[in-house]
Design a protein around this motif. Sequence first.
Motif, PDB file in Angstrom:
ATOM      1  N   ALA A 113      20.234  -0.372  13.219  1.00  0.00           N
ATOM      2  CA  ALA A 113      19.960   0.181  11.993  1.00  0.00           C
ATOM      3  C   ALA A 113      18.850  -0.686  11.479  1.00  0.00           C
ATOM      4  O   ALA A 113      17.892  -0.043  10.797  1.00  0.00           O
ATOM      5  CB  ALA A 113      21.167   0.628  11.088  1.00  0.00           C
ATOM      6  N   HIS A 114      19.245  -2.020  11.615  1.00  0.00           N
ATOM      7  CA  HIS A 114      17.988  -2.698  10.700  1.00  0.00           C
ATOM      8  C   HIS A 114      16.672  -2.715  11.471  1.00  0.00           C
ATOM      9  O   HIS A 114      15.662  -2.573  10.742  1.00  0.00           O
ATOM     10  CB  HIS A 114      18.473  -4.011  10.993  1.00  0.00           C
ATOM     11  CG  HIS A 114      17.401  -5.281  10.660  1.00  0.00           C
ATOM     12  ND1 HIS A 114      17.379  -5.795   9.194  1.00  0.00           N
ATOM     13  CD2 HIS A 114      16.670  -6.124  11.544  1.00  0.00           C
ATOM     14  CE1 HIS A 114      16.340  -6.630   9.350  1.00  0.00           C
ATOM     15  NE2 HIS A 114      15.962  -7.017  10.641  1.00  0.00           N
ATOM     16  N   TYR A 115      16.511  -2.613  12.574  1.00  0.00           N
ATOM     17  CA  TYR A 115      15.225  -2.440  13.270  1.00  0.00           C
ATOM     18  C   TYR A 115      14.458  -1.062  13.036  1.00  0.00           C
ATOM     19  O   TYR A 115      13.576  -0.923  13.020  1.00  0.00           O
ATOM     20  CB  TYR A 115      15.247  -3.115  14.812  1.00  0.00           C
ATOM     21  CG  TYR A 115      15.566  -4.457  15.078  1.00  0.00           C
ATOM     22  CD1 TYR A 115      14.384  -5.357  14.427  1.00  0.00           C
ATOM     23  CD2 TYR A 115      16.590  -4.892  15.374  1.00  0.00           C
ATOM     24  CE1 TYR A 115      14.503  -6.783  14.463  1.00  0.00           C
ATOM     25  CE2 TYR A 115      16.723  -6.422  15.774  1.00  0.00           C
ATOM     26  CZ  TYR A 115      15.621  -7.217  15.173  1.00  0.00           C
ATOM     27  OH  TYR A 115      15.697  -8.475  15.400  1.00  0.00           O
ATOM     28  N   LYS A 116      15.576  -0.083  13.392  1.00  0.00           N
ATOM     29  CA  LYS A 116      14.882   1.330  12.878  1.00  0.00           C
ATOM     30  C   LYS A 116      14.426   1.236  11.237  1.00  0.00           C
ATOM     31  O   LYS A 116      13.165   2.137  11.284  1.00  0.00           O
ATOM     32  CB  LYS A 116      16.191   2.235  13.017  1.00  0.00           C
ATOM     33  CG  LYS A 116      16.364   2.709  14.529  1.00  0.00           C
ATOM     34  CD  LYS A 116      17.334   3.835  14.730  1.00  0.00           C
ATOM     35  CE  LYS A 116      16.702   5.260  14.468  1.00  0.00           C
ATOM     36  NZ  LYS A 116      17.405   6.159  14.642  1.00  0.00           N
ATOM     37  N   GLU A 117      15.013   0.738  10.582  1.00  0.00           N
ATOM     38  CA  GLU A 117      14.469   0.724   9.214  1.00  0.00           C
ATOM     39  C   GLU A 117      13.086   0.164   9.245  1.00  0.00           C
ATOM     40  O   GLU A 117      12.269   0.219   8.276  1.00  0.00           O
ATOM     41  CB  GLU A 117      15.406   0.080   8.211  1.00  0.00           C
ATOM     42  CG  GLU A 117      14.911  -0.140   6.814  1.00  0.00           C
ATOM     43  CD  GLU A 117      16.050  -0.697   5.868  1.00  0.00           C
ATOM     44  OE1 GLU A 117      15.628  -0.853   4.724  1.00  0.00           O
ATOM     45  OE2 GLU A 117      17.287  -0.915   6.338  1.00  0.00           O
ATOM     46  N   LYS A 118      12.993  -1.135  10.036  1.00  0.00           N
ATOM     47  CA  LYS A 118      11.600  -1.791   9.938  1.00  0.00           C
ATOM     48  C   LYS A 118      10.406  -0.934  10.678  1.00  0.00           C
ATOM     49  O   LYS A 118       9.506  -1.650  10.826  1.00  0.00           O
ATOM     50  CB  LYS A 118      11.788  -3.186  10.754  1.00  0.00           C
ATOM     51  CG  LYS A 118      12.992  -3.951   9.944  1.00  0.00           C
ATOM     52  CD  LYS A 118      12.423  -4.751   8.689  1.00  0.00           C
ATOM     53  CE  LYS A 118      13.293  -5.599   7.998  1.00  0.00           C
ATOM     54  NZ  LYS A 118      12.712  -5.962   6.546  1.00  0.00           N
ATOM     55  N   GLY A 119      10.824   0.115  11.446  1.00  0.00           N
ATOM     56  CA  GLY A 119       9.712   0.839  12.164  1.00  0.00           C
ATOM     57  C   GLY A 119      10.009   0.723  13.573  1.00  0.00           C
ATOM     58  O   GLY A 119       8.994   1.527  14.407  1.00  0.00           O
ATOM     59  N   THR A 120      10.947  -0.038  14.122  1.00  0.00           N
ATOM     60  CA  THR A 120      10.951   0.172  15.412  1.00  0.00           C
ATOM     61  C   THR A 120      11.557   1.418  16.008  1.00  0.00           C
ATOM     62  O   THR A 120      12.498   2.105  15.634  1.00  0.00           O
ATOM     63  CB  THR A 120      12.087  -1.015  16.156  1.00  0.00           C
ATOM     64  OG1 THR A 120      11.578  -2.270  15.474  1.00  0.00           O
ATOM     65  CG2 THR A 120      12.509  -1.165  17.436  1.00  0.00           C
ATOM     66  N   LYS A 121      10.842   1.730  17.199  1.00  0.00           N
ATOM     67  CA  LYS A 121      11.468   2.762  18.112  1.00  0.00           C
ATOM     68  C   LYS A 121      12.762   2.573  18.930  1.00  0.00           C
ATOM     69  O   LYS A 121      12.288   1.558  19.962  1.00  0.00           O
ATOM     70  CB  LYS A 121      10.297   3.606  18.684  1.00  0.00           C
ATOM     71  CG  LYS A 121       9.166   3.939  17.803  1.00  0.00           C
ATOM     72  CD  LYS A 121       8.193   4.617  18.565  1.00  0.00           C
ATOM     73  CE  LYS A 121       6.961   5.087  17.880  1.00  0.00           C
ATOM     74  NZ  LYS A 121       5.872   5.879  18.413  1.00  0.00           N
ATOM     75  N   VAL A 122      13.676   3.210  18.917  1.00  0.00           N
ATOM     76  CA  VAL A 122      14.735   2.995  19.814  1.00  0.00           C
ATOM     77  C   VAL A 122      14.788   4.040  20.834  1.00  0.00           C
ATOM     78  O   VAL A 122      14.950   5.394  20.215  1.00  0.00           O
ATOM     79  CB  VAL A 122      16.112   2.716  18.949  1.00  0.00           C
ATOM     80  CG1 VAL A 122      17.405   2.535  19.873  1.00  0.00           C
ATOM     81  CG2 VAL A 122      15.982   1.850  17.774  1.00  0.00           C
ATOM     82  N   ILE A 123      14.920   3.541  21.988  1.00  0.00           N
ATOM     83  CA  ILE A 123      14.866   4.528  23.275  1.00  0.00           C
ATOM     84  C   ILE A 123      16.218   4.418  24.110  1.00  0.00           C
ATOM     85  O   ILE A 123      16.174   3.349  24.632  1.00  0.00           O
ATOM     86  CB  ILE A 123      13.365   4.451  23.825  1.00  0.00           C
ATOM     87  CG1 ILE A 123      12.100   4.660  23.073  1.00  0.00           C
ATOM     88  CG2 ILE A 123      13.663   5.309  25.329  1.00  0.00           C
ATOM     89  CD1 ILE A 123      10.882   4.499  23.914  1.00  0.00           C
ATOM     90  N   GLN A 124      16.889   5.354  24.150  1.00  0.00           N
ATOM     91  CA  GLN A 124      18.006   5.323  24.896  1.00  0.00           C
ATOM     92  C   GLN A 124      17.669   5.899  26.170  1.00  0.00           C
ATOM     93  O   GLN A 124      17.269   7.099  26.520  1.00  0.00           O
ATOM     94  CB  GLN A 124      19.104   5.950  24.500  1.00  0.00           C
ATOM     95  CG  GLN A 124      20.658   5.833  25.054  1.00  0.00           C
ATOM     96  CD  GLN A 124      21.690   6.690  24.455  1.00  0.00           C
ATOM     97  OE1 GLN A 124      21.564   7.748  24.018  1.00  0.00           O
ATOM     98  NE2 GLN A 124      22.822   5.783  24.446  1.00  0.00           N
ATOM     99  N   ASP A 125      18.200   4.971  27.506  1.00  0.00           N
ATOM    100  CA  ASP A 125      17.803   5.379  28.741  1.00  0.00           C
ATOM    101  C   ASP A 125      19.146   5.372  29.655  1.00  0.00           C
ATOM    102  O   ASP A 125      19.497   4.266  29.808  1.00  0.00           O
ATOM    103  CB  ASP A 125      16.862   4.644  29.584  1.00  0.00           C
ATOM    104  CG  ASP A 125      16.310   5.308  30.861  1.00  0.00           C
ATOM    105  OD1 ASP A 125      17.411   5.840  31.471  1.00  0.00           O
ATOM    106  OD2 ASP A 125      15.315   4.815  31.363  1.00  0.00           O
ATOM    107  N   LEU A 126      19.975   6.359  30.018  1.00  0.00           N
ATOM    108  CA  LEU A 126      21.212   6.359  30.593  1.00  0.00           C
ATOM    109  C   LEU A 126      21.044   6.315  32.116  1.00  0.00           C
ATOM    110  O   LEU A 126      22.306   6.592  32.619  1.00  0.00           O
ATOM    111  CB  LEU A 126      21.889   7.579  30.102  1.00  0.00           C
ATOM    112  CG  LEU A 126      22.268   7.649  28.471  1.00  0.00           C
ATOM    113  CD1 LEU A 126      23.163   8.776  28.055  1.00  0.00           C
ATOM    114  CD2 LEU A 126      23.106   6.344  27.931  1.00  0.00           C
TER     115      LEU A 126
END
Length: 270
Positions: free
Chosen positions: A105-118
């Motif tokens: 949540a912290h990094y998403k708030e800073k503008g980081t794109k979070v990519i899940q690859d299963l």
Amino acid sequence: MGNLETLWEPAFITSKLLHRKIAHDDFPSGFPSGSSSQYAAVVVNQPIEDQQLLLDILAGATLTVFADGAANYVKDLKLTEPEEQNTIPDFICGDLDSIRPEVRAHYKEKGTKVIQDLDQYSSDLTKSLRCVEKNIQSPMHAVIIGGIGGRFDQGFSQLHHLYTVSHESMLPHGQIFLVNPQSICFLLQKGPNRISTPVGPGLFAENIGIIPIGRPSVINTKGLEWDVTDWHTEIGGQVSTSNHIKRETIEVETSERVLFTIEMDRSQEQ
């Protein structure tokens, strides 16, 4: 051995030249021109052994990717506000089974794109390198931080995946380097390789190794204290470790891909 020569210029990762635009005049005489400081930084999910090295590499990176739980380790560092701003990644990639919810949540708030690859058939490192490949606008190298430190089995896993991804098309015009506080390592390609090895404070120490981590190989070297000709090397047989650099550019011709390690001289930081 029939292949085109591969040129390696790993000195852009050393403390003397990190996050500086590299020009030919920055290097000792005889260093090849054409160096580039354009690179993507990938931080793997291991404890941070050297905070300053991490900060230096991230400060100079064009693109930054944290591999899943690597975000936890970076977030837990005691950083100043400017240092923290310089460690905000562009992407966090992986299966996301390790990153803590509050860190995500912290990094998403800073503008980081979070990519899940299963994808269960690739590691978080491989997924992160694929993320780099998809999000760069021009060819660049990848510098992997922490890939050969931490747990012994994890270190071997990173070397395994380095060996595997070198078969794939990712970063077709860039090279992949693994870095820890002491050394840089990378896979030499089949055929002739020319490696720029300037020795001195903030650059390299004299110690290198050539390790056949995949198949047995036959190598020829020039520019080392103990050069070899048509020398068979394999795990369980002869292996060249603790050899010494004697020229600013050394040559290694190999019949198979082999791991090359070189010690950094960080004495100017003391």
